[in-house]
Structures are given as C-alpha cells and as structure tokens.
Design an enzyme around this catalytic site. Sequence first.
Site, PDB file in Angstrom:
ATOM      1  N   ASN A 144       0.857  -1.185   0.000  1.00 50.10           N
ATOM      2  CA  ASN A 144       0.000   0.000   0.000  1.00 50.10           C
ATOM      3  C   ASN A 144       0.894   1.236   0.000  1.00 50.10           C
ATOM      4  O   ASN A 144       1.567   1.524   0.990  1.00 50.10           O
ATOM      5  CB  ASN A 144      -0.909  -0.023   1.233  1.00 50.10           C
ATOM      6  CG  ASN A 144      -1.827   1.183   1.261  1.00 50.10           C
ATOM      7  OD1 ASN A 144      -1.879   1.965   0.306  1.00 50.10           O
ATOM      8  ND2 ASN A 144      -2.568   1.325   2.353  1.00 50.10           N
ATOM      9  N   CYS A 178       0.293   6.144   1.521  1.00 51.18           N
ATOM     10  CA  CYS A 178       0.517   6.475   2.931  1.00 51.18           C
ATOM     11  C   CYS A 178       1.657   7.475   3.044  1.00 51.18           C
ATOM     12  O   CYS A 178       2.358   7.734   2.058  1.00 51.18           O
ATOM     13  CB  CYS A 178       0.765   5.223   3.749  1.00 51.18           C
ATOM     14  SG  CYS A 178       1.673   3.971   2.908  1.00 51.18           S
ATOM     15  N   GLY A 230     -16.273   4.872  -2.467  1.00 50.34           N
ATOM     16  CA  GLY A 230     -17.659   4.605  -2.832  1.00 50.34           C
ATOM     17  C   GLY A 230     -18.005   5.278  -4.155  1.00 50.34           C
ATOM     18  O   GLY A 230     -17.122   5.727  -4.906  1.00 50.34           O
TER      19      GLY A 230
END
Length: 359
Positions: free
Chosen positions: A194, A197, A289
């Site tokens: 990931n 960050c 979303g």
Amino acid sequence: MSDKAYFYDWNKTFEDNADNGPFNMDLSGIENTGEPEYDFLGFKVYTPFGIPAGPLPTAKHTNAAFKLGYDVVVYKTQRTVPFKGNEFPHILSLKLDGDLTMEKASGQLVGDQNYPEDISKLTITNSFGMPSYGPDFWVDDLQKAIKGAGKGQLLIMSVVGTIQEGFTPDEYYNDFAYGAKLAADAGAPVIEVNLSCPNVATEGVLCYSKDSVLEICKRVKAVIGDVPLLIKIGYYTPAQQEVLEEIVDAVVPYVAGISSINTIAAAIVDENGNQALKGEGRLKSGCCGAGIRWAGLEMTKRLDEIRKRKGYDFKIVGVGGVVTPEDYKHYISHGADCVMSATGAMWNQYLAKEIKESL
Ligand SMILES: Cc1cc2nc3c(=O)[nH]c(=O)nc-3n(C[C@H](O)[C@H](O)[C@H](O)COP(=O)(O)O)c2cc1C
C-alpha cells in the site's frame, strides 16, 4: 442494521469487527462450477472480481468473501508491528451530489451517520489509520486465509511499512520489505504494497514520489523472489501524468500489476463546520464509494493507455466506486484485468453473485 449481514459492521469498533466478525453472514449457496478459465497473474480464477485491502481484516472475513463468490480477495493491509489505529468511529457517510470531483475534494464535505438507502448514491469517508495486531497474529492467520481460497480463487496479502521513532527513509522502505518477506514466507501467492501512505523522506504521500516508490519496489522484490508484486496507488490528476508515467517506467521491472485507486482525500466536517472525526491530523480523510468511480475508471484507462503505448504487460486492478454489475463491466471495458469493490461489497455482500449472474 443488526439483522442484516455485513463483512464489516461500521457501527462497531475495528477490534469488535476483527475479533467477532463477520456478522450474520449466510455463507451457503454460491458455488463456482466448471473450470476457471481466466488467467490473473499466473493464477486461474473464475471471475476477476473481488474485495480490495480494507473490509476483510482476518481469515474469517476473507474466507467468508471466498464463500460468497468473490474470487480475488485481499487481506487488509498489515504492519510489521502492532499498531492501534484511529479512534472510533472510522466511517461516515458523505453528503454529496454526484461525483466527488477534485474541486469538491479541495473544499469541505459534511459527514454524518445517515447512510443513503440507495448504494448508488453512497460515498463514505474511512479513517482507520491502518490498525494491525502485528505479525504475531497475522502471519498465522494469513495461512488460514490462503487455505480458505477455493478452486479458481486467489488470496492477495497487503502490507505497509510503519514510520517508527527516529526512522530514516531507508529504514521505512526496509520495513515494507520486511512485511512483504513475512507474507511471502507465510505462503502469500501475491503481495500488494500500500503506497497511499505518508512519506518519511518528503512531505506528502509515498505513491507520488518516484524515488520512494522505486526503492520500495526494489527492496520488496529482492526478498519475495517470484511472488508477484502489486502496488496500490492513489489518483493522479492530469497535471501529474508525467510523474505517473515516470513511476510506471521505473517500476515495470519489479511489479506484476498496479492497483488503483485508493481513496481521494478531503476535509470532513460536521453540519456545524467542525472537524467531524476526532483526533489530531484527522480533518482530512480518504473518501470512497460511488463518488470516486470516475477517478478509478479514469486511472484504469490512463494506465491501460500507458501500457499499450509502451508495450508493457503489467496487470491493472481497477478499484473505486464499483457498486453494480454495470460498474464492473465499465472497468473491464476501460482495460482492467481485475476489478474490486470495498464500499460496494460492504453494503451489498451479494455483489459478486450479482456480477456473476449478469455475465
Ligand atoms: C473500510 C475500509 C478500509 C480500508 N482499508 C484499506 C487498507 O487497509 N489498505 C488499502 O490499501 N486500502 C484500504 N481501503 C481502500 C480500498 O481498498 C479502496 O481502494 C477504496 O475504498 C476505493 O474503493 P471503493 O470505492 O470500492 O470503496 C479501505 C477502504 C475501506 C472502505
């Protein structure tokens, strides 16, 4: 919502979800039949659709996702050290009309606990701070998650480095490699890092710094050998196209695929204009979303264009705002090799089934 079933219950703490979830799931009845035909990163899968890093914090959760027909499932990002994460709540519904454009994201958005019935209108913010029980828990649990994948299903492990007291950039990058090595040694078939960050070398987010991304990819690849490596990146504005291309050029020798996007950051306030989620550094949090679908689709298209123009063969994992079978198809038609849904699958556990029925 207690009578409804969810992978991740946003009204409960992270620990409650990790320890006791998933809640009320009926895991019967969704079975793949025939032979898996689709090749993804050298693995045969039934349908290249699944859940990205986030809503599935333990093997109980990833196993439930496999049972419900999600064929490519990512175990929530883990760290090499135990890490508490942010204060509860971690999720709010955003009052938003239409897309979360970069212009809207540069202002303030109102967040509260009133989630719309219609998930095609659901945009949320999530602010967990990537909690982790540490490798004492997840290394064993990951092995259970890997075993939970049925025929034609694939488990991906997501890891991240942790900035610890006095850490140099070098130590931070090595911590990504250490996490990836733990995952590879535990048998993870694919590893994702990931990169959305904080950076330790410069201000800002890792994935926008070519040098940091390259260093992490080199170090991770050196310790995981043949295990395919995915990088998870955020949205790059058209003005950042050059840096995106430089990063792709640099990492192509090391990565098997690019997963995009993570969330879009915005300042979230309550209806009185005060910071909505309590705690230092929490005014801004990641939004996901339906409202970010445009950005995920656009990045998929741009990565596919770069891939074709330069003759690269990395895979693209399209993420962001997938809440219906049509969204899945749009991503595939924009060049995604695999599509994933976090928010959509959290609110509708049967999304994979609906997608399979629509094909
Ligand atoms: C509850 C939740 C937790 C998340 N945690 C992580 C995480 O640990 N690591 C990560 O790379 N992305 C994380 N994400 C981001 C998702 O993987 C995904 O990139 C983003 O939510 C956009 O997809 P969506 O619109 O389908 O939600 C999280 C998202 C949600 C909703």
